[in-house]
Motif scaffolding. Structure first.
Motif, PDB file in Angstrom:
ATOM      1  N   THR A 444       0.837  -1.212   0.000  1.00 36.56           N
ATOM      2  CA  THR A 444       0.000   0.000   0.000  1.00 36.56           C
ATOM      3  C   THR A 444       0.864   1.251   0.000  1.00 36.56           C
ATOM      4  N   LEU A 445       1.958   1.223   0.792  1.00 31.75           N
ATOM      5  CA  LEU A 445       2.841   2.392   0.856  1.00 31.75           C
ATOM      6  C   LEU A 445       3.509   2.640  -0.483  1.00 31.75           C
ATOM      7  N   ARG A 446       3.959   1.551  -1.164  1.00 34.31           N
ATOM      8  CA  ARG A 446       4.612   1.733  -2.468  1.00 34.31           C
ATOM      9  C   ARG A 446       3.643   2.276  -3.511  1.00 34.31           C
ATOM     10  N   ASN A 447       2.362   1.970  -3.369  1.00 34.66           N
ATOM     11  CA  ASN A 447       1.368   2.435  -4.341  1.00 34.66           C
ATOM     12  C   ASN A 447       0.767   3.781  -3.944  1.00 34.66           C
ATOM     13  N   PHE A 450      -3.470   4.416   1.305  1.00 32.44           N
ATOM     14  CA  PHE A 450      -3.474   4.623   2.752  1.00 32.44           C
ATOM     15  C   PHE A 450      -4.114   3.488   3.572  1.00 32.44           C
ATOM     16  N   ASP A 451      -4.992   2.730   2.980  1.00 29.84           N
ATOM     17  CA  ASP A 451      -5.792   1.818   3.800  1.00 29.84           C
ATOM     18  C   ASP A 451      -5.406   0.350   3.589  1.00 29.84           C
ATOM     19  N   VAL A 452      -5.303  -0.354   4.734  1.00 28.58           N
ATOM     20  CA  VAL A 452      -5.173  -1.817   4.761  1.00 28.58           C
ATOM     21  C   VAL A 452      -6.282  -2.323   5.667  1.00 28.58           C
ATOM     22  N   ARG A 453      -7.024  -3.348   5.192  1.00 32.97           N
ATOM     23  CA  ARG A 453      -8.191  -3.817   5.941  1.00 32.97           C
ATOM     24  C   ARG A 453      -7.952  -5.254   6.435  1.00 32.97           C
ATOM     25  N   GLU A 470      -4.089  -1.971  -0.625  1.00 26.84           N
ATOM     26  CA  GLU A 470      -4.338  -1.073  -1.760  1.00 26.84           C
ATOM     27  C   GLU A 470      -3.059  -0.920  -2.573  1.00 26.84           C
ATOM     28  N   GLY A 471      -2.369  -2.034  -2.744  1.00 27.36           N
ATOM     29  CA  GLY A 471      -1.154  -2.005  -3.525  1.00 27.36           C
ATOM     30  C   GLY A 471      -1.436  -2.070  -5.013  1.00 27.36           C
ATOM     31  N   ALA A 472      -0.371  -2.296  -5.763  1.00 27.97           N
ATOM     32  CA  ALA A 472      -0.501  -2.345  -7.219  1.00 27.97           C
ATOM     33  C   ALA A 472      -1.100  -3.659  -7.698  1.00 27.97           C
ATOM     34  N   VAL A 521      -8.862  -1.868  -5.731  1.00 28.71           N
ATOM     35  CA  VAL A 521      -7.459  -1.916  -6.133  1.00 28.71           C
ATOM     36  C   VAL A 521      -6.686  -2.751  -5.115  1.00 28.71           C
ATOM     37  N   GLY A 522      -5.577  -3.398  -5.571  1.00 34.00           N
ATOM     38  CA  GLY A 522      -4.760  -4.190  -4.645  1.00 34.00           C
ATOM     39  C   GLY A 522      -5.124  -5.669  -4.658  1.00 34.00           C
ATOM     40  N   SER A 523      -4.728  -6.355  -3.582  1.00 32.14           N
ATOM     41  CA  SER A 523      -4.918  -7.811  -3.483  1.00 32.14           C
ATOM     42  C   SER A 523      -5.564  -8.156  -2.160  1.00 32.14           C
TER      43      SER A 523
END
Length: 535
Positions: A444-447, A450-453, A470-472, A521-523
């Motif tokens: 998430t930080l690299r992308n 802000f949010d991780v659930r 919310e990564g790439a 977005v993300g995985s």
């Protein structure tokens, strides 16, 4: 006085083997000489008797004795003695008066010896006999036979054939000299054998003296009994050679059971020590079930000159190690939490101090209230939803870590994780969740999001955790390899181990992990851990 215990092993073995050789050879030699002496006496006596009986049966001799013809008997007796290698042939009449003798001076005199034998068995009773006595010619073995007349009814004389005892003693002396030589050679051979055997033996025992081995044996027993881990060793045939009290206690065996010499497969059929004995491959820190106990086991082959001569195994109950691991995990989580909180609140205090200095007191109070409210809400959620202090501490630490990074770790308020089975190691559960959250925060930080659930539930037969970042995202072609060791999307060395560790821990617990794209977005990583103990 110098004792054997003060001597070196080589010296002791040479002396012992040498003495044994002397005693054995001396005993056998003494017996042989006595037997030889008796046998020679018997054989010479029988020979003398045979010659005497033969001469007594000669008609010419019988006729000459009856006529007392010493002139004819004297030379014939000497010839007969010479022919038979006898020392003498003496011929006497029925009264024991010599008719023929090696010395003419003794012809006509009575036949008797120093023991007072007057030839009574032959002359009176007509019986041949053997005698060892000392006569006019010295000590000899004699064979005496009566001479019967032509009717073979009346004794008319006597034949005495003698062999000197000195010849017997000469024969025995020759054998005695040979025996002495054999004893000497046996002693020398024993000394050489002792040297060779002692050198070979000391090489096998690493140059130690017997007393040193005894001391090491006592130390070894004391060491085995002092360690808290169970230890069992087997030889090349799979029979138990060594065990300690901790092994009996750990495996729940009967303390009175005799283990030494018993096959390991008979005592512990599932020990797998025979596999190591066959393959020679060590097994380190294996998590196994044995005797209905969860153990951490090490199995190492014993090698000598490249050959497997046995296996030694050390083991300890896993719950003991788990207790230590839990304490360490708790300390680590507490330290991580305190470090994160300290860093985070340091930043907050600096911000509040800056607002106060600028005169923005209302904003400072609002920030204080917001921060206190947010933190209290998280703690209240963890207290109610996650009673386990290790897992709760992990989540609190990750929450503060996210704050440090400028991110938000959102824990679903509907989450519940109250029914974690006791057989699931907490440190392994923390490793799984912690690695997944760390990866989500970094992605998430690299992308620049802000949010991780995080959401979790213990309803049903599984413990279920969902971590969404919310990564790439992860390309579909890379998803198959993402759990392989060393595979990573990060730059630099030292990465690519977290997800691999997660998969290995889940395999051990019988769990699975599902990777899919997140809603926006993300995985999203979904972890399923069965509550039931895996087979």
């Amino acid at each position: 006085m110098l004792s054997l215990r003060s001597l070196k092993l080589k010296t002791r073995m040479m002396l012992i083997l040498g003495m044994m050789a002397i005693l054995q050879t001396g005993f056998i030699g003494f017996f042989a000489l006595v037997y030889l002496s008796q046998s020679l006496d018997e054989q010479i006596g029988l020979r003398a008797l045979h010659v005497a009986k033969t001469i007594a049966a000669m008609p010419d001799v019988v006729e000459a004795v009856e006529s007392r013809d010493s002139e004819w008997l004297q030379p014939i007796s000497i010839d007969l003695a010479s022919v038979n290698d006898a020392r003498f042939v003496v011929i006497g009449d029925r009264n024991g008066i010599r008719l023929a003798h090696p010395s003419w001076k003794r012809v006509g005199k009575p036949m008797y010896d120093d023991e007072g034998d007057y030839n009574e068995p032959a002359l009176v009773y007509g019986k041949p006999y053997i005698q060892k006595a000392t006569g006019s010619l010295g000590a000899s073995v004699r064979g005496k036979a009566p001479i019967f007349d032509s009717s073979n009814e009346n004794v008319v004389g006597i034949i005495s054939v003698g062999f000197m005892l000195s010849s017997v003693e000469d024969t025995i002396n020759r054998y005695r000299d040979t025996l002495y030589l054999v004893i000497l050679l046996s002693f020398g051979l024993s000394v050489l054998t002792g040297l060779w055997f002692a050198s070979h033996f000391k090489k096998a025992i690493f140059g130690l003296e017997p007393e040193q081995i005894g001391h090491l044996f006592q130390e070894r027993n004391a060491t085995l009994e002092s360690v808290r881990e169970g230890i069992i060793a087997v030889n090349g045939q799979g029979n138990i050679t060594t065990f300690n009290r901790a092994a009996i206690d750990t495996l729940g065996l009967d303390a009175n059971t005799k283990l030494t010499g018993r096959p390991i497969e008979e005592v512990l059929p599932d020990s797998r020590l025979m596999d190591v004995l066959r393959t020679g491959e060590p097994q380190i820190d294996k998590d196994v079930w044995l005797q209905d106990r969860n153990l951490i086991v090490n199995r190492l082959p014993l090698l000598q000159n490249g050959q497997i001569t046995g296996v030694v195994s050390s083991f300890r109950r896993k719950d003991e190690l788990d207790a230590i691991s839990k304490k360490l995990s708790q300390i680590e989580q507490y330290a991580d939490t305190l470090r994160s909180q300290s860093h985070e609140y340091s930043n907050k205090l600096h911000t509040i101090a800056g607002l106060i200095q600028l005169g923005a007191t209302d904003e400072a109070l609002a920030l204080i209230g917001q921060e206190s409210q947010s933190h209290q809400a998280l703690i209240q959620l963890l207290v109610e939803a996650v009673p386990d202090p290790i897992l709760a501490g992990c989540m609190l630490g990750k929450y503060n870590r996210a704050k440090e990074l400028g991110l938000n770790l959102d824990i679903d308020p509907e989450s519940s994780m109250k029914e974690i089975p006791d057989h699931i190691p907490r440190e392994e559960l923390v490793s799984i969740i912690g690695n997944l959250i760390d990866n989500a925060l970094e992605a998430t930080l690299r992308n620049r999001k802000f949010d991780v659930r995080l959401s979790m539930t213990d309803l049903g037969n599984d413990l279920i955790f969902e971590i969404e970042d919310e990564g790439a995202g992860i390309a579909e072609k890379d998803q198959e390899n993402i759990f392989r060791k060393g595979v990573t999307s990060k730059e630099g060395e030292g990465h690519g181990f977290g997800l691999h560790l997660v998969e290995k821990l889940l395999q051990k617990l019988g769990g699975t992990i599902l990777l899919e794209p997140a809603d926006t977005v993300g995985s999203r990583f979904t972890v399923y851990i069965p509550k039931a103990r895996p087979e």
